[in-house]
Design an enzyme around this catalytic site. Structure first.
Site, PDB file in Angstrom:
ATOM      1  N   LEU A 128      39.606   3.014 -54.205  1.00  0.00           N
ATOM      2  CA  LEU A 128      40.996   2.606 -54.406  1.00  0.00           C
ATOM      3  C   LEU A 128      41.062   1.119 -54.810  1.00  0.00           C
ATOM      4  O   LEU A 128      41.702   0.767 -55.787  1.00  0.00           O
ATOM      5  CB  LEU A 128      41.783   2.847 -53.102  1.00  0.00           C
ATOM      6  CG  LEU A 128      43.250   2.429 -53.065  1.00  0.00           C
ATOM      7  CD1 LEU A 128      44.072   3.219 -54.082  1.00  0.00           C
ATOM      8  CD2 LEU A 128      43.837   2.643 -51.663  1.00  0.00           C
ATOM      9  N   GLU A 244      44.613   8.486 -41.717  1.00  0.00           N
ATOM     10  CA  GLU A 244      43.628   9.144 -40.861  1.00  0.00           C
ATOM     11  C   GLU A 244      42.327   8.344 -40.822  1.00  0.00           C
ATOM     12  O   GLU A 244      41.690   8.204 -39.776  1.00  0.00           O
ATOM     13  CB  GLU A 244      43.378  10.572 -41.365  1.00  0.00           C
ATOM     14  CG  GLU A 244      44.552  11.453 -41.007  1.00  0.00           C
ATOM     15  CD  GLU A 244      44.690  12.672 -41.887  1.00  0.00           C
ATOM     16  OE1 GLU A 244      44.073  12.724 -42.958  1.00  0.00           O
ATOM     17  OE2 GLU A 244      45.434  13.583 -41.490  1.00  0.00           O
ATOM     18  N   ARG A 246      41.898   5.297 -40.834  1.00  0.00           N
ATOM     19  CA  ARG A 246      42.004   4.172 -39.893  1.00  0.00           C
ATOM     20  C   ARG A 246      41.562   4.550 -38.484  1.00  0.00           C
ATOM     21  O   ARG A 246      41.039   3.726 -37.745  1.00  0.00           O
ATOM     22  CB  ARG A 246      43.462   3.742 -39.802  1.00  0.00           C
ATOM     23  CG  ARG A 246      43.728   2.663 -40.738  1.00  0.00           C
ATOM     24  CD  ARG A 246      45.156   2.351 -40.947  1.00  0.00           C
ATOM     25  NE  ARG A 246      45.208   1.912 -42.320  1.00  0.00           N
ATOM     26  CZ  ARG A 246      46.190   2.129 -43.151  1.00  0.00           C
ATOM     27  NH1 ARG A 246      47.256   2.773 -42.752  1.00  0.00           N
ATOM     28  NH2 ARG A 246      46.112   1.692 -44.374  1.00  0.00           N
ATOM     29  N   ARG A 271      18.579 -11.023 -16.425  1.00  0.00           N
ATOM     30  CA  ARG A 271      18.357 -12.453 -16.661  1.00  0.00           C
ATOM     31  C   ARG A 271      18.638 -13.268 -15.391  1.00  0.00           C
ATOM     32  O   ARG A 271      19.712 -13.157 -14.794  1.00  0.00           O
ATOM     33  CB  ARG A 271      19.295 -12.917 -17.784  1.00  0.00           C
ATOM     34  CG  ARG A 271      19.295 -14.403 -18.032  1.00  0.00           C
ATOM     35  CD  ARG A 271      18.013 -14.860 -18.695  1.00  0.00           C
ATOM     36  NE  ARG A 271      18.070 -16.269 -19.058  1.00  0.00           N
ATOM     37  CZ  ARG A 271      17.026 -16.940 -19.482  1.00  0.00           C
ATOM     38  NH1 ARG A 271      15.837 -16.346 -19.615  1.00  0.00           N
ATOM     39  NH2 ARG A 271      17.143 -18.209 -19.796  1.00  0.00           N
ATOM     40  N   GLU A 366      40.237  -0.745 -44.894  1.00  0.00           N
ATOM     41  CA  GLU A 366      41.259   0.286 -44.631  1.00  0.00           C
ATOM     42  C   GLU A 366      42.553  -0.335 -44.090  1.00  0.00           C
ATOM     43  O   GLU A 366      43.198   0.223 -43.208  1.00  0.00           O
ATOM     44  CB  GLU A 366      40.690   1.388 -43.727  1.00  0.00           C
ATOM     45  CG  GLU A 366      39.536   2.104 -44.429  1.00  0.00           C
ATOM     46  CD  GLU A 366      39.279   3.504 -43.945  1.00  0.00           C
ATOM     47  OE1 GLU A 366      40.208   4.166 -43.470  1.00  0.00           O
ATOM     48  OE2 GLU A 366      38.125   3.942 -44.072  1.00  0.00           O
TER      49      GLU A 366
HETATM   50  C1  LIG Z   1      32.614  -4.018 -46.712  1.00  0.00           C
HETATM   51  C2  LIG Z   1      33.838  -3.503 -47.386  1.00  0.00           C
HETATM   52  C3  LIG Z   1      33.949  -2.150 -47.669  1.00  0.00           C
HETATM   53  C4  LIG Z   1      35.067  -1.650 -48.325  1.00  0.00           C
HETATM   54  N1  LIG Z   1      35.127  -0.323 -48.670  1.00  0.00           N
HETATM   55  C5  LIG Z   1      36.124   0.130 -49.464  1.00  0.00           C
HETATM   56  C6  LIG Z   1      36.123   1.454 -49.981  1.00  0.00           C
HETATM   57  O1  LIG Z   1      35.221   2.248 -49.722  1.00  0.00           O
HETATM   58  N2  LIG Z   1      37.123   1.822 -50.825  1.00  0.00           N
HETATM   59  C7  LIG Z   1      38.127   0.986 -51.159  1.00  0.00           C
HETATM   60  O2  LIG Z   1      39.010   1.385 -51.927  1.00  0.00           O
HETATM   61  N3  LIG Z   1      38.184  -0.279 -50.666  1.00  0.00           N
HETATM   62  C8  LIG Z   1      37.203  -0.725 -49.846  1.00  0.00           C
HETATM   63  N4  LIG Z   1      37.223  -2.019 -49.348  1.00  0.00           N
HETATM   64  C9  LIG Z   1      38.322  -2.907 -49.719  1.00  0.00           C
HETATM   65  C10 LIG Z   1      39.218  -3.247 -48.547  1.00  0.00           C
HETATM   66  O3  LIG Z   1      39.993  -2.133 -48.193  1.00  0.00           O
HETATM   67  C11 LIG Z   1      40.060  -4.473 -48.939  1.00  0.00           C
HETATM   68  O4  LIG Z   1      39.166  -5.573 -48.965  1.00  0.00           O
HETATM   69  C12 LIG Z   1      41.186  -4.720 -47.973  1.00  0.00           C
HETATM   70  O5  LIG Z   1      42.171  -3.728 -48.099  1.00  0.00           O
HETATM   71  C13 LIG Z   1      41.839  -6.091 -48.181  1.00  0.00           C
HETATM   72  O6  LIG Z   1      42.125  -6.312 -49.531  1.00  0.00           O
HETATM   73  P1  LIG Z   1      41.687  -7.698 -50.225  1.00  0.00           P
HETATM   74  O7  LIG Z   1      40.241  -7.875 -49.959  1.00  0.00           O
HETATM   75  O8  LIG Z   1      42.113  -7.660 -51.634  1.00  0.00           O
HETATM   76  O9  LIG Z   1      42.483  -8.801 -49.438  1.00  0.00           O
HETATM   77  P2  LIG Z   1      43.978  -9.289 -49.772  1.00  0.00           P
HETATM   78  O10 LIG Z   1      44.881  -8.123 -49.912  1.00  0.00           O
HETATM   79  O11 LIG Z   1      43.909 -10.256 -50.890  1.00  0.00           O
HETATM   80  O12 LIG Z   1      44.344 -10.055 -48.441  1.00  0.00           O
HETATM   81  C14 LIG Z   1      44.002 -11.417 -48.185  1.00  0.00           C
HETATM   82  C15 LIG Z   1      44.711 -11.857 -46.902  1.00  0.00           C
HETATM   83  O13 LIG Z   1      46.119 -11.815 -47.105  1.00  0.00           O
HETATM   84  C16 LIG Z   1      46.735 -11.050 -46.097  1.00  0.00           C
HETATM   85  N5  LIG Z   1      47.891 -10.339 -46.654  1.00  0.00           N
HETATM   86  C17 LIG Z   1      47.969  -9.661 -47.833  1.00  0.00           C
HETATM   87  N6  LIG Z   1      49.183  -9.136 -47.991  1.00  0.00           N
HETATM   88  C18 LIG Z   1      49.903  -9.462 -46.890  1.00  0.00           C
HETATM   89  C19 LIG Z   1      51.239  -9.220 -46.460  1.00  0.00           C
HETATM   90  N7  LIG Z   1      52.059  -8.471 -47.180  1.00  0.00           N
HETATM   91  N8  LIG Z   1      51.631  -9.731 -45.279  1.00  0.00           N
HETATM   92  C20 LIG Z   1      50.782 -10.468 -44.517  1.00  0.00           C
HETATM   93  N9  LIG Z   1      49.513 -10.742 -44.871  1.00  0.00           N
HETATM   94  C21 LIG Z   1      49.080 -10.240 -46.037  1.00  0.00           C
HETATM   95  C22 LIG Z   1      45.677 -10.071 -45.619  1.00  0.00           C
HETATM   96  O14 LIG Z   1      45.936  -9.613 -44.306  1.00  0.00           O
HETATM   97  C23 LIG Z   1      44.410 -10.911 -45.716  1.00  0.00           C
HETATM   98  O15 LIG Z   1      44.258 -11.667 -44.548  1.00  0.00           O
HETATM   99  C24 LIG Z   1      36.129  -2.524 -48.669  1.00  0.00           C
HETATM  100  C25 LIG Z   1      36.019  -3.888 -48.358  1.00  0.00           C
HETATM  101  C26 LIG Z   1      34.898  -4.388 -47.742  1.00  0.00           C
HETATM  102  C27 LIG Z   1      34.804  -5.873 -47.474  1.00  0.00           C
END
Ligand SMILES: Cc1cc2nc3c(=O)[nH]c(=O)nc-3n(C[C@H](O)[C@H](O)[C@H](O)COP(=O)(O)OP(=O)(O)OC[C@H]3O[C@@H](n4cnc5c(N)ncnc54)[C@H](O)[C@@H]3O)c2cc1C
Length: 382
Positions: A128, A244, A246, A271, A366
């Protein structure tokens, strides 16, 4: 009729949990350090996970799966995460995202085609996120263009778990960027489809053995028969499976937290400082007691959300709460374990520094913690 306690496992739930934990301790534990250092998922472990029966937990037996429940999936993820969170997330994505989405949204033809594959040896991935769209997932840019009997996909995905091991990918793309979320469509894309390749693998802080890669699509032709759900309804597939998913991440974090607590108890009993086991100091005992309470609360939230889902009851808020809380508990308890190991907690010869690193991802993927808070607040205020 009396309601059984949430943490009471049925006979088959207990059997699954114990057998997965035993497998993890004998087959995975001896390799965890090497997997982490080399950031590699051992290829030979994958068929063993299929043999163990944890790669198609909810797939009906008639289609080659275990015909079990979502609670079983959650228990398998928790048991694996007690030993290695990378193996846990591979199994988690397979069951709670990929198989879940295919089961829920696939036509009969899709289900009979793909579920036996997924239960029988094919690892799945769920794509996604993109570089510009994480929390705002529906701002995705990967484009699906209709072309006689199918769609061509062009764009790229980022952060895709299981990318190196998977042969089947659920890919979200938009058929109409102007339509916003109503353009989003889910596609099943097989490895080897021309125009699709796996890109760079990330070098990560934690869950290092889990592959996280970029996916690149350039005029990748996907037949219409591989559309999962309806064209333009991919946003529903994404939202509902992630709700789910999550709970599975909550279980992964619960496994990490329990492991950290177990290590801390064992170590502080052994320890000695000031002529006594450090567990004899009340200051240490209170910290362990607080951690045990937090782990128990996380377990109740995770099991409750999973059992609500199996009962067909609403679970959206509970799923957000369980993931948020379990991920914070995992970080806190792993951090405490590092502290209680003293200097030994800071080095790689002992397992707790890895638990601390692995816990961090729970607050990011997620849906970040802020996004879970948003879900909970919305439920409170509407
Ligand atoms: C190891 C790993 C595995 C992953 N696996 C998958 C996968 O299999 N499939 C997939 O599709 N994705 C995957 N992801 C992606 C993951 O779901 C995203 O990294 C995550 O949803 C956050 O998106 P972003 O990194 O773009 O952060 P951003 O959305 O840019 O967020 C940056 C910061 O801003 C905050 N923020 C953003 N919007 C808001 C708001 N409206 N209100 C308050 N705070 C906000 C966030 O909480 C965060 O602290 C993976 C990521 C990692 C690191």
């Amino acid at each position: 009729m009396s309601v059984p306690p949430l943490t009471n496992l049925s006979e088959d739930e207990r059997l699954l949990f114990d057998s997965v934990l035993e497998f993890a301790e004998s087959e995975i534990a001896p390799r965890v350090r090497e997997m982490d250092e080399q950031a590699k998922f051992p290829k030979d472990l994958i068929p063993k996970l299929f043999d163990l029966g944890v790669m198609g937990i909810e797939v009906p037996e008639s289609l080659g799966g275990s015909g079990a429940t979502f609670v079983h999936s959650v228990l398998a993820v928790e048991a694996l995460a007690r030993v290695d969170a990378s193996v846990a997330v591979l199994v988690d994505v397979q069951n709670t995202l990929v198989i879940n989405a295919v089961t829920r949204w696939g036509s009969d033809e899709i289900k009979t085609r793909f579920l036996p594959m997924l239960a029988g040896g094919t690892v799945g991935a769920y794509a996604l996120s993109e570089s510009g769209s994480g929390s705002d997932a529906f701002a995705l840019q990967t484009r699906a263009t209709e072309l006689g009997g199918g769609f061509t996909l062009t764009g790229h995905k980022l952060w895709i778990t299981n990318a190196n091991e998977a042969d089947l990918f659920i890919v979200f793309a938009t058929v109409n960027p102007e339509a916003g979320y109503r353009g989003i469509t889910a596609f099943l894309v097989e490895r080897g489809t021309p125009g699709f390749r796996i890109g760079k693998k990330e070098d990560k802080l934690g869950i290092r053995a889990s592959s996280t890669c970029e996916l690149l699509f350039a005029d990748c032709l996907v037949p219409e028969a591989n559309v999962l759900g309806e064209v333009g309804k991919g946003y529903k597939v994404a939202i509902e499976t992630l709700n789910e998913g999550r709970i599975g991440i909550g279980a992964q974090m619960l496994g990490i937290a329990q492991a950290a607590l177990d290590h801390a108890i064992r170590y502080t009993k052994e320890r000695k400082q000031f002529g006594r086991a450090v567990a004899e100091f009340q200051g240490v005992q209170f910290e362990l007691a607080r951690a045990a309470m937090e782990v128990e609360a996380a377990r109740l939230l995770v099991y409750n959300a999973a059992r609500l889902r199996d009962a067909g009851r609403p679970f959206l808020t509970e799923a957000a709460m369980c993931k948020l809380h379990a991920s914070e508990v995992a970080e806190r308890v792993a951090s405490l374990a590092v502290n209680l190991f003293g200097g030994y907690g800071f080095v790689k010869d002992y397992p707790v520094e890895k638990l601390y690193r692995d816990a961090k991802i729970g607050q990011i993927y997620e849906g970040t913690t802020n996004l879970q808070l948003q879900t909970i607040a919305k439920a409170l205020l509407t």
